[in-house]
Design a protein around this motif. Sequence first.
Motif, PDB file in Angstrom:
ATOM      1  N   ASP A  92      -5.739   4.437   2.613  1.00  0.00           N
ATOM      2  CA  ASP A  92      -6.051   3.495   2.316  1.00  0.00           C
ATOM      3  C   ASP A  92      -5.271   2.466   1.808  1.00  0.00           C
ATOM      4  OD1 ASP A  92      -9.339   3.648   1.545  1.00  0.00           O
ATOM      5  OD2 ASP A  92      -8.623   4.527  -0.758  1.00  0.00           O
ATOM      6  N   ALA A  93      -3.703   3.768   1.506  1.00  0.00           N
ATOM      7  CA  ALA A  93      -2.863   2.234   1.568  1.00  0.00           C
ATOM      8  C   ALA A  93      -2.129   1.353   3.318  1.00  0.00           C
ATOM      9  CB  ALA A  93      -1.504   3.177   1.081  1.00  0.00           C
ATOM     10  N   ASP A  94      -2.254   2.690   4.352  1.00  0.00           N
ATOM     11  CA  ASP A  94      -2.285   2.251   5.368  1.00  0.00           C
ATOM     12  C   ASP A  94      -3.417   0.718   5.660  1.00  0.00           C
ATOM     13  OD1 ASP A  94      -0.090   3.768   5.854  1.00  0.00           O
ATOM     14  OD2 ASP A  94      -0.689   5.273   7.176  1.00  0.00           O
ATOM     15  N   TYR A  95      -4.393   0.999   5.534  1.00  0.00           N
ATOM     16  CA  TYR A  95      -5.318   0.311   5.883  1.00  0.00           C
ATOM     17  C   TYR A  95      -4.780  -1.495   5.572  1.00  0.00           C
ATOM     18  CZ  TYR A  95      -9.976  -2.142   7.334  1.00  0.00           C
ATOM     19  OH  TYR A  95     -10.631  -2.177   7.599  1.00  0.00           O
ATOM     20  N   ALA A  96      -4.782  -0.899   4.280  1.00  0.00           N
ATOM     21  CA  ALA A  96      -3.936  -2.386   3.486  1.00  0.00           C
ATOM     22  C   ALA A  96      -3.041  -2.990   4.025  1.00  0.00           C
ATOM     23  CB  ALA A  96      -3.814  -2.296   1.954  1.00  0.00           C
ATOM     24  N   ASN A  97      -2.412  -3.231   4.872  1.00  0.00           N
ATOM     25  CA  ASN A  97      -1.663  -3.583   6.085  1.00  0.00           C
ATOM     26  C   ASN A  97      -1.784  -3.346   7.384  1.00  0.00           C
ATOM     27  OD1 ASN A  97       0.316  -3.283   3.854  1.00  0.00           O
ATOM     28  ND2 ASN A  97       1.234  -1.614   4.148  1.00  0.00           N
ATOM     29  N   MET A  98      -2.717  -3.384   7.608  1.00  0.00           N
ATOM     30  CA  MET A  98      -3.311  -2.970   9.451  1.00  0.00           C
ATOM     31  C   MET A  98      -3.664  -4.506   9.837  1.00  0.00           C
ATOM     32  SD  MET A  98      -6.014   0.254  10.488  1.00  0.00           S
ATOM     33  CE  MET A  98      -5.536   0.039  12.542  1.00  0.00           C
ATOM     34  N   GLN A  99      -3.330  -4.441  11.029  1.00  0.00           N
ATOM     35  CA  GLN A  99      -3.133  -6.517  11.694  1.00  0.00           C
ATOM     36  C   GLN A  99      -3.474  -5.632  12.544  1.00  0.00           C
ATOM     37  OE1 GLN A  99       1.075  -7.579  11.151  1.00  0.00           O
ATOM     38  NE2 GLN A  99       0.603  -7.602   8.867  1.00  0.00           N
ATOM     39  N   PRO A 100      -4.185  -7.040  13.433  1.00  0.00           N
ATOM     40  CA  PRO A 100      -4.897  -7.009  14.665  1.00  0.00           C
ATOM     41  C   PRO A 100      -4.222  -5.938  16.071  1.00  0.00           C
ATOM     42  CG  PRO A 100      -5.232  -8.872  13.670  1.00  0.00           C
ATOM     43  CD  PRO A 100      -4.685  -8.376  12.381  1.00  0.00           C
ATOM     44  N   PHE A 101      -2.693  -6.420  15.287  1.00  0.00           N
ATOM     45  CA  PHE A 101      -2.651  -5.771  16.965  1.00  0.00           C
ATOM     46  C   PHE A 101      -2.494  -3.889  16.401  1.00  0.00           C
ATOM     47  CE2 PHE A 101       2.354  -4.089  17.882  1.00  0.00           C
ATOM     48  CZ  PHE A 101       1.875  -4.333  18.554  1.00  0.00           C
ATOM     49  N   HIS A 102      -1.765  -3.905  15.711  1.00  0.00           N
ATOM     50  CA  HIS A 102      -2.196  -2.590  14.849  1.00  0.00           C
ATOM     51  C   HIS A 102      -3.757  -1.739  15.936  1.00  0.00           C
ATOM     52  CE1 HIS A 102       0.204  -3.369  12.144  1.00  0.00           C
ATOM     53  NE2 HIS A 102       0.998  -2.811  12.698  1.00  0.00           N
ATOM     54  N   VAL A 103      -4.656  -2.540  15.576  1.00  0.00           N
ATOM     55  CA  VAL A 103      -6.370  -2.272  16.099  1.00  0.00           C
ATOM     56  C   VAL A 103      -6.414  -2.646  17.348  1.00  0.00           C
ATOM     57  CG1 VAL A 103      -8.517  -3.129  15.328  1.00  0.00           C
ATOM     58  CG2 VAL A 103      -7.545  -3.413  13.702  1.00  0.00           C
ATOM     59  N   ARG A 220       3.404  -6.347  10.974  1.00  0.00           N
ATOM     60  CA  ARG A 220       4.362  -7.437  11.827  1.00  0.00           C
ATOM     61  C   ARG A 220       4.373  -9.190  11.091  1.00  0.00           C
ATOM     62  NH1 ARG A 220       5.231  -4.870  16.592  1.00  0.00           N
ATOM     63  NH2 ARG A 220       5.392  -3.126  16.890  1.00  0.00           N
ATOM     64  N   HIS A 221       4.053  -8.938   9.947  1.00  0.00           N
ATOM     65  CA  HIS A 221       3.934  -9.675   9.245  1.00  0.00           C
ATOM     66  C   HIS A 221       3.548  -9.724   7.547  1.00  0.00           C
ATOM     67  CE1 HIS A 221      -0.259 -10.591  10.390  1.00  0.00           C
ATOM     68  NE2 HIS A 221      -0.433 -11.014   9.032  1.00  0.00           N
ATOM     69  N   GLN A 222       4.171 -10.452   6.471  1.00  0.00           N
ATOM     70  CA  GLN A 222       3.846 -10.579   5.551  1.00  0.00           C
ATOM     71  C   GLN A 222       2.986 -11.403   5.127  1.00  0.00           C
ATOM     72  OE1 GLN A 222       7.840 -10.320   3.270  1.00  0.00           O
ATOM     73  NE2 GLN A 222       6.775 -10.145   0.944  1.00  0.00           N
ATOM     74  N   VAL A 223       2.154 -10.968   4.105  1.00  0.00           N
ATOM     75  CA  VAL A 223       1.194 -12.071   3.104  1.00  0.00           C
ATOM     76  C   VAL A 223       1.996 -12.009   2.044  1.00  0.00           C
ATOM     77  CG1 VAL A 223      -0.908 -12.151   2.105  1.00  0.00           C
ATOM     78  CG2 VAL A 223      -1.458 -10.920   4.202  1.00  0.00           C
ATOM     79  N   LEU A 224       2.797 -13.748   1.942  1.00  0.00           N
ATOM     80  CA  LEU A 224       3.209 -13.904   0.555  1.00  0.00           C
ATOM     81  C   LEU A 224       2.664 -13.937  -0.048  1.00  0.00           C
ATOM     82  CD1 LEU A 224       6.009 -16.523   2.557  1.00  0.00           C
ATOM     83  CD2 LEU A 224       6.358 -14.061   1.934  1.00  0.00           C
ATOM     84  N   SER A 225       1.507 -15.164  -0.202  1.00  0.00           N
ATOM     85  CA  SER A 225       0.740 -15.321  -1.148  1.00  0.00           C
ATOM     86  C   SER A 225      -1.459 -15.554  -0.805  1.00  0.00           C
ATOM     87  CB  SER A 225       0.630 -16.053  -2.321  1.00  0.00           C
ATOM     88  OG  SER A 225       0.152 -17.010  -3.537  1.00  0.00           O
ATOM     89  N   VAL A 226      -2.023 -15.452  -1.673  1.00  0.00           N
ATOM     90  CA  VAL A 226      -3.306 -15.598  -1.242  1.00  0.00           C
ATOM     91  C   VAL A 226      -3.495 -16.922  -2.431  1.00  0.00           C
ATOM     92  CG1 VAL A 226      -6.362 -14.872  -0.727  1.00  0.00           C
ATOM     93  CG2 VAL A 226      -3.924 -12.601  -0.398  1.00  0.00           C
ATOM     94  N   GLU A 227      -4.853 -17.394  -1.981  1.00  0.00           N
ATOM     95  CA  GLU A 227      -4.934 -18.746  -2.867  1.00  0.00           C
ATOM     96  C   GLU A 227      -6.562 -19.298  -2.487  1.00  0.00           C
ATOM     97  OE1 GLU A 227      -2.317 -20.038  -4.881  1.00  0.00           O
ATOM     98  OE2 GLU A 227      -0.415 -19.558  -3.812  1.00  0.00           O
ATOM     99  N   GLU A 228      -7.268 -19.674  -4.575  1.00  0.00           N
ATOM    100  CA  GLU A 228      -8.100 -20.153  -4.317  1.00  0.00           C
ATOM    101  C   GLU A 228      -8.355 -21.147  -3.697  1.00  0.00           C
ATOM    102  OE1 GLU A 228     -10.965 -18.383  -4.854  1.00  0.00           O
ATOM    103  OE2 GLU A 228     -10.761 -17.219  -6.714  1.00  0.00           O
ATOM    104  N   PRO A 229      -9.108 -21.773  -2.692  1.00  0.00           N
ATOM    105  CA  PRO A 229      -9.302 -22.955  -2.419  1.00  0.00           C
ATOM    106  C   PRO A 229      -9.271 -23.856  -3.488  1.00  0.00           C
ATOM    107  CG  PRO A 229     -11.194 -22.053  -1.898  1.00  0.00           C
ATOM    108  CD  PRO A 229     -10.421 -20.196  -2.263  1.00  0.00           C
ATOM    109  N   PRO A 230      -9.060 -25.321  -3.101  1.00  0.00           N
ATOM    110  CA  PRO A 230      -8.364 -26.539  -4.351  1.00  0.00           C
ATOM    111  C   PRO A 230     -10.044 -26.441  -5.100  1.00  0.00           C
ATOM    112  CG  PRO A 230      -8.113 -27.093  -2.475  1.00  0.00           C
ATOM    113  CD  PRO A 230      -7.916 -25.949  -1.997  1.00  0.00           C
TER     114      PRO A 230
END
Length: 254
Positions: A92-103, A220-230
Amino acid sequence: MSMRVLVACKRVIDYAVKVRVKPDKSGVVTEGVKHSMNPFDEIAVEEAVRMKESKVAGELIAVSCGPKQCQETLRTALAMGIDRAIHVEVSDADYANMQPFHVSKILAKVAQEEKADILLLGKQAIDDDCNQTGQMTAALLDWPQATFASAILKEGSDMLVTREVDGGLERIKVKVPAVITADLRLNEPRYATLPNIMKAKKKPLAKKPVSDFGVDLSPRHQVLSVEEPPVRKAGHKVETVEELVGKLKEAGVV
């Protein structure tokens, strides 16, 4: 000679679920939320099964990368007509950071190990909408790619693929082995029948730890913030055309 087709299946939050952002804005809530196979991957599974029914394909293999729950997604693919499945186990911990490049790196290694002739997958996943995995896997394998497929036909030893592009439809011919990504209009997936669901429980499902593939899962990249749409502002009702024109002028549209 019939081909061996590998189909990639991603487990995502079900398309009918209203997604909620976590209070800390680090991502979306996944606990206790209904998940299902990514709809575009479901189309890829259906196309693989149709290829086998028309004697174009021989063996069909499904693969999914992720936590234990991915096995439910693979069983769905098996119930639809896939012959066997491979679960690449990711914590679960690794999957939370998995990105298309890894897959992509994992899929490329599985495709080589299984000696696949075609890698089929959805054009994108509905959770991240990246539309990257198919293209990057083709690059890693150095295989031809046909993305956004709305029709697939075998022509001799090649595959004739109709692609959906901005200006209409494009037809290309690719040599196998190749990577093909499924678009919405490729087909309409079948429902798994109860007898096939029962049969799927006995079909082979291999479990392989992600460590077997030697892929560095550091993000390879970091998610800074996830926001609800306005929230969309309420509109204005007008009684006459003159009033509408007046409002448009006030807004500077005309």
